[in-house]
Design an enzyme around this catalytic site. Structure first.
Site, mmCIF file in Angstrom:
data_model
loop_
_atom_site.group_PDB
_atom_site.id
_atom_site.type_symbol
_atom_site.label_atom_id
_atom_site.label_comp_id
_atom_site.label_asym_id
_atom_site.label_seq_id
_atom_site.Cartn_x
_atom_site.Cartn_y
_atom_site.Cartn_z
ATOM 1 N N GLY A 10 42.386 26.014 42.527
ATOM 2 C CA GLY A 10 41.286 26.786 41.703
ATOM 3 C C GLY A 10 41.675 27.265 40.496
ATOM 4 N N GLN A 14 38.262 32.323 36.755
ATOM 5 C CA GLN A 14 38.651 33.608 36.324
ATOM 6 C C GLN A 14 40.189 33.950 36.432
ATOM 7 O OE1 GLN A 14 36.405 36.942 37.630
ATOM 8 N NE2 GLN A 14 37.102 38.212 35.769
ATOM 9 N N ASP A 36 42.263 21.616 40.286
ATOM 10 C CA ASP A 36 41.135 22.323 40.324
ATOM 11 C C ASP A 36 40.141 21.057 40.580
ATOM 12 O OD1 ASP A 36 38.239 23.622 39.482
ATOM 13 O OD2 ASP A 36 39.681 25.191 39.242
ATOM 14 N N TYR A 144 29.712 35.692 51.685
ATOM 15 C CA TYR A 144 30.830 35.649 51.386
ATOM 16 C C TYR A 144 31.774 36.609 51.896
ATOM 17 C CZ TYR A 144 34.045 36.761 47.271
ATOM 18 O OH TYR A 144 35.187 36.921 46.540
ATOM 19 N N LYS A 148 35.049 35.994 53.904
ATOM 20 C CA LYS A 148 36.480 36.381 53.538
ATOM 21 C C LYS A 148 36.914 37.395 54.898
ATOM 22 C CE LYS A 148 37.081 35.735 49.365
ATOM 23 N NZ LYS A 148 38.069 34.817 49.017
HETATM 24 P P1 NAD Z 1 36.155 31.330 40.145
HETATM 25 O O1 NAD Z 1 34.736 30.952 40.650
HETATM 26 O O2 NAD Z 1 36.290 31.807 38.578
HETATM 27 O O3 NAD Z 1 37.288 30.227 40.281
HETATM 28 C C1 NAD Z 1 37.241 29.276 41.209
HETATM 29 C C2 NAD Z 1 37.654 27.953 41.065
HETATM 30 O O4 NAD Z 1 37.788 26.995 42.493
HETATM 31 C C3 NAD Z 1 36.888 27.278 39.907
HETATM 32 O O5 NAD Z 1 37.625 26.934 39.067
HETATM 33 C C4 NAD Z 1 36.319 26.282 40.827
HETATM 34 O O6 NAD Z 1 36.162 25.006 40.239
HETATM 35 C C5 NAD Z 1 37.483 25.753 41.878
HETATM 36 N N1 NAD Z 1 36.780 25.173 42.817
HETATM 37 C C6 NAD Z 1 35.989 25.234 43.803
HETATM 38 N N2 NAD Z 1 35.673 24.581 44.494
HETATM 39 C C7 NAD Z 1 36.952 23.530 44.740
HETATM 40 C C8 NAD Z 1 37.416 22.884 45.688
HETATM 41 N N3 NAD Z 1 36.680 22.392 46.489
HETATM 42 N N4 NAD Z 1 38.713 22.179 45.278
HETATM 43 C C9 NAD Z 1 39.222 22.582 44.204
HETATM 44 N N5 NAD Z 1 38.998 23.563 43.414
HETATM 45 C C10 NAD Z 1 37.721 24.115 43.544
HETATM 46 O O7 NAD Z 1 36.589 32.350 41.102
HETATM 47 P P2 NAD Z 1 37.814 33.703 40.786
HETATM 48 O O8 NAD Z 1 37.171 34.826 40.298
HETATM 49 O O9 NAD Z 1 38.928 33.011 39.773
HETATM 50 O O10 NAD Z 1 38.246 33.975 42.108
HETATM 51 C C11 NAD Z 1 39.601 33.216 42.800
HETATM 52 C C12 NAD Z 1 39.463 33.990 44.348
HETATM 53 O O11 NAD Z 1 39.641 35.226 44.096
HETATM 54 C C13 NAD Z 1 38.286 33.705 45.095
HETATM 55 O O12 NAD Z 1 38.851 33.549 46.274
HETATM 56 C C14 NAD Z 1 37.655 35.015 45.160
HETATM 57 O O13 NAD Z 1 36.725 35.068 46.306
HETATM 58 C C15 NAD Z 1 38.541 35.855 44.865
HETATM 59 N N6 NAD Z 1 38.021 37.128 44.330
HETATM 60 C C16 NAD Z 1 37.642 37.299 43.149
HETATM 61 C C17 NAD Z 1 37.215 38.290 42.456
HETATM 62 C C18 NAD Z 1 36.545 38.650 40.974
HETATM 63 O O14 NAD Z 1 36.073 39.610 40.580
HETATM 64 N N7 NAD Z 1 37.057 37.509 40.363
HETATM 65 C C19 NAD Z 1 36.877 39.562 43.359
HETATM 66 C C20 NAD Z 1 37.568 39.715 44.650
HETATM 67 C C21 NAD Z 1 37.869 38.298 45.203
#
Ligand code: NAD
Length: 312
Positions: A10, A14, A36, A144, A148
């Site tokens: 991933g 972000q 990814d 979600y 989690k």
């Molecule tokens: P995001 O959606 O920006 O990035 C997730 C990435 O995972 C994407 O690039 C997507 O293409 C990739 N992905 C999805 N399915 C996939 C698969 N089957 N195989 C390989 N890659 C795949 O998410 P983020 O904001 O970077 O979040 C990353 C982690 O942090 C997640 O677990 C999210 O729940 C957690 N999180 C994020 C936030 C936030 O504010 N951004 C807050 C709390 C927790």
């Protein structure tokens, strides 16, 4: 340089883009394999190895781990809160199976360490909203949050039962400018900066007094690395640590932006995401992270606002 070999799953999201770049600085570019489903992010191009990977394909993942002598996995692939509500069964399937695939390969291949983020979304309307403690009523109402919370239980289970060194943080809403957010309920706090700079106005999808726990990305990246670098003896929580930076409402962030852009105006049109936000805490008590491995945030609302506006 350390000898570890890290796989990020991933990496184009972000958090993934910034975490990949930070880990490459620490461990050496060649020792951090980014992966990814998506095409390689522009900011990652030329900075180190990249492979296309679907984490749901356990056999491919297993082969990749063996072939590249991977010692640590950071699993960041997930379906986020707002997107998850549109397709709950898909969100459950992806969020759970990706984690189970990684935990099970970690067990089989005796990997050194695993990182998987949880979220403040584990808390629900029956959790105390202010300074939500680490251990409290946890009854998430979004798919979600349910995924989690179940994931946290699996992490603790794999640690206690099989000795997998898995570590996790309950991230608050993360604010950043390098890579776009992926469909979370706190995304308003990123959109607002772009709209303020481009159009001097913003319509918030959350109501003006909706307080949520938030964190600036540099703090989140540092927290992740500090947790992963800590001696295992310091990690008392094997589900996921509460983690806190700041807490603010749309009205407060708008007022802060107005100090830099006086003509900025905000309107409020709450949508389905208001209900998600209403079930989440206003602020988080992260004293265990502070006591166990010395967590200290650096960015507050005003410092983050100045930095965001200077960089986007
Ligand atoms: P995001 O959606 O920006 O990035 C997730 C990435 O995972 C994407 O690039 C997507 O293409 C990739 N992905 C999805 N399915 C996939 C698969 N089957 N195989 C390989 N890659 C795949 O998410 P983020 O904001 O970077 O979040 C990353 C982690 O942090 C997640 O677990 C999210 O729940 C957690 N999180 C994020 C936030 C936030 O504010 N951004 C807050 C709390 C927790």
């Amino acid at each position: 340089m350390k000898k570890d070999k890290i796989l990020l799953i991933g990496a184009c999201g972000q958090i993934g883009v910034e975490l990949t770049l930070a880990l490459r600085k620490m461990y050496g570019d060649a020792n951090v394999l980014a992966s990814d489903l998506r095409e390689e992010h522009d900011l990652l191009k030329g900075t180190g190895p990249y492979v296309s990977l679907d984490v749901m394909n356990k056999e491919m993942l297993h082969v990749l781990v063996i072939r590249h002598n991977i010692t640590q996995i950071y699993l960041l692939a997930a379906i986020l809160s707002a997107t998850g509500e549109k397709n709950p069964l898909l969100a459950w399937h992806i969020n759970m199976q990706s984690l189970l695939n990684v935990l099970d390969i970690a067990k089989e291949e005796n990997l050194d360490k695993i990182y998987w983020p949880s979220s403040i979304a584990v808390f629900g309307p029956n959790s105390p909203a202010m300074d939500t403690p680490q251990h409290t009523i946890i009854e998430p109402t979004t798919i979600y949050g349910i995924s989690k919370f179940a994931g946290e239980r699996w992490c603790e289970y794999y640690n206690h039962r099989f000795g997998v060194d898995v570590r996790s943080l309950r991230y608050p809403g993360l604010i950043s400018y390098k890579s776009a957010p992926g469909g979370g309920t706190t995304d308003y706090a990123i959109e607002i900066f772009h709209e303020a700079k481009e159009h001097k106005k913003y319509t918030s999808f959350l109501a003006e007094n909706t307080y949520l726990p938030m964190m600036y990305m540099p703090d989140a990246i540092r927290a992740t690395i500090e947790l992963m670098e800590s001696d295992a003896s310091k990690i008392s929580v094997r589900s996921a640590y509460n983690l806190s930076g700041m807490s603010f409402s749309p009205k407060e962030i708008a007022a802060e932006i107005k100090q830099h852009i006086p003509a900025f105006t905000i309107a409020y049109e709450p949508d389905y995401r208001q209900q998600i936000a209403d079930g989440w805490p206003d602020s988080i008590d992260d004293s265990l992270a502070r006591n166990d491995w010395g967590w200290k945030h650096e960015f507050d609302l005003s410092k983050m606002t100045a930095d965001m506006l200077a960089n986007i």
